[in-house]
Design an enzyme around this catalytic site. Sequence first.
Site, PDB file in Angstrom:
ATOM      1  N   GLU A 171      -5.141  -8.751   1.150  1.00 56.97           N
ATOM      2  CA  GLU A 171      -5.795  -8.404   2.411  1.00 56.97           C
ATOM      3  C   GLU A 171      -7.269  -8.146   2.154  1.00 56.97           C
ATOM      4  O   GLU A 171      -7.614  -7.446   1.193  1.00 56.97           O
ATOM      5  CB  GLU A 171      -5.246  -7.088   3.013  1.00 56.97           C
ATOM      6  CG  GLU A 171      -3.864  -7.153   3.567  1.00 56.97           C
ATOM      7  CD  GLU A 171      -3.416  -5.797   4.144  1.00 56.97           C
ATOM      8  OE1 GLU A 171      -4.286  -4.959   4.495  1.00 56.97           O
ATOM      9  OE2 GLU A 171      -2.211  -5.582   4.216  1.00 56.97           O
TER      10      GLU A 171
ATOM     11  N   GLU B  99       0.810  -1.222   0.000  1.00 57.73           N
ATOM     12  CA  GLU B  99       0.000   0.000   0.000  1.00 57.73           C
ATOM     13  C   GLU B  99       0.844   1.272   0.000  1.00 57.73           C
ATOM     14  O   GLU B  99       0.824   2.051   0.974  1.00 57.73           O
ATOM     15  CB  GLU B  99      -0.965  -0.004   1.202  1.00 57.73           C
ATOM     16  CG  GLU B  99      -1.919  -1.188   1.206  1.00 57.73           C
ATOM     17  CD  GLU B  99      -2.933  -1.149   2.351  1.00 57.73           C
ATOM     18  OE1 GLU B  99      -2.972  -0.145   3.087  1.00 57.73           O
ATOM     19  OE2 GLU B  99      -3.690  -2.118   2.505  1.00 57.73           O
TER      20      GLU B  99
HETATM   21  O1  IFM Z   1      -4.063  -2.847   9.238  1.00 63.62           O
HETATM   22  C1  IFM Z   1      -4.044  -2.375   7.925  1.00 63.62           C
HETATM   23  C2  IFM Z   1      -2.886  -2.977   7.177  1.00 63.62           C
HETATM   24  O2  IFM Z   1      -1.668  -2.712   7.796  1.00 63.62           O
HETATM   25  C3  IFM Z   1      -2.824  -2.406   5.775  1.00 63.62           C
HETATM   26  N1  IFM Z   1      -4.091  -2.549   5.116  1.00 63.62           N
HETATM   27  C4  IFM Z   1      -5.258  -2.097   5.820  1.00 63.62           C
HETATM   28  C5  IFM Z   1      -5.310  -2.712   7.209  1.00 63.62           C
HETATM   29  C6  IFM Z   1      -6.561  -2.241   7.951  1.00 63.62           C
HETATM   30  O3  IFM Z   1      -6.524  -0.854   8.112  1.00 63.62           O
END
Ligand code: IFM
Length: 464
Positions: free
Chosen positions: A369, A172
């Site tokens: 994720e 990200e």
């Molecule tokens: O916890 C975060 C993660 O580190 C990166 N993606 C989003 C998640 C939730 O906010």
Amino acid sequence: MSADEPGQPPGPPDRFVWGLATSAAQIEGGIDRDGRGPSIWDSFAGHAGRVRGGHHPGTAADHRARMVADVALLAELKVPAYRFSIAWPRVQALGRGRVNEEGLDFYRRLVEELLAHDIEPFATLYHWDLPQALEDDGGWPERDTASRFGDYAAIAAAALGDRVRHWSTVNEPWCASMLGYAAGLHAPGRNDPGAAVAAAHHLLLGHGLAVDALRAEIPDPEVAITLNPYPIVPAGDSDADRDAARRVDGVANRLWYDAVLQGRYPDDVLADFSAVSDLEHIRDGDLSQISRPLDALGLNYYRRHHVRHRRGASAQPPASQWPGSPDVELVRPVGPVTDGGWAVEPDGLTEALLAVSEAYDPPPLYVHEAGAAYDDDVGPDGTIDDRARIAWLEGHVEAARAAVAAGVDLRGFFVWSYLDNFEWAEGYAHRFGVVHVDFRTLVRTPKASAHWLRTLVQGDLGGR
Ligand code: IFM
């Protein structure tokens, strides 16, 4: 076997993997062990008012000390793959120079434990924990940081590449650049949009250098970057709302996709950026480095962005303000939200997977994720019946299936997160884990969602 039958994996079973994901800074703790140096998150959290409740990642879920038991629990949950990140300051305390073998040993042991339990390791090189020493030298807005990241990637690949095939370079980069350097909401907490624009470029350049470093060390790696696309919805139909949506789509989505998959930056995004940056950090050859061919692309999905133009700036920017853009704000759509306040929009995942597949020619995709924050109640018998999280996950797995049925080449789905953890500026207030962590005792308790996931995975993989 059809991909859209419930109970079957969204992708072909021989090429699809379920997993759980974490990141180093959010679970490890042990920040003084192994000769680890400070990270920008250690420093940021040390400043009053930066992290909710004054929480600090110093202990987090104490995974540095409990790793063996954590992997054993993963194995009990029958999860075939685990996505973790390597803490750069544990490998190089100052982010440059001396390699810290003790720190690398922790990851060597982690990978050995995973493999001993037949769990496939997926390693991420950068999940936001920049060594503080590099930030002191200017951080991601400085070009040198990208070169140092390439060096670190080579070190990690040499140490782990014989046993880890799946790599992601940067997680990200939108958050690392825009939340960290423009909005000041994440470490290092700067409010400098020009610095954020340079940081975005150098994170991408670092990614490209890391791709080469991984390939130079590892015979047959699967190399990816992990992006967090947001389907964008204009919240009104004025020209100003539509333009706000274009700008958010540009900096959240097209900037990264165009650079990594096409070796260019979108003209309109560069035009927007030129209001805050002379763009001189972009040099000849950079975009060819940034767009090295990838073996996979990781996408993280949580929600859409509903965007509107905002008239008038306030002295204190509201939380809904788009980073670095006082005249753009995000609005909450009508409908259910998680306890973290994020709209529940599973079809946005189908949309995100289809959008990149249709507009670009991406390599195979992973959901690196997807998950939800709910305030879990521990029942009198100690169990945690997180049915809201299960419903969220069911909806998003179905959304992934729908994308595959429509032709998306999806190779895996990682639930965020394995453990409750340090949720950045929200501290320990937002729980994303399928395994509950009592942050006083550090005891782990699988939630109902962990049992749900085990059943899903076993059903899909024939009981493995
Ligand atoms: O916890 C975060 C993660 O580190 C990166 N993606 C989003 C998640 C939730 O906010």
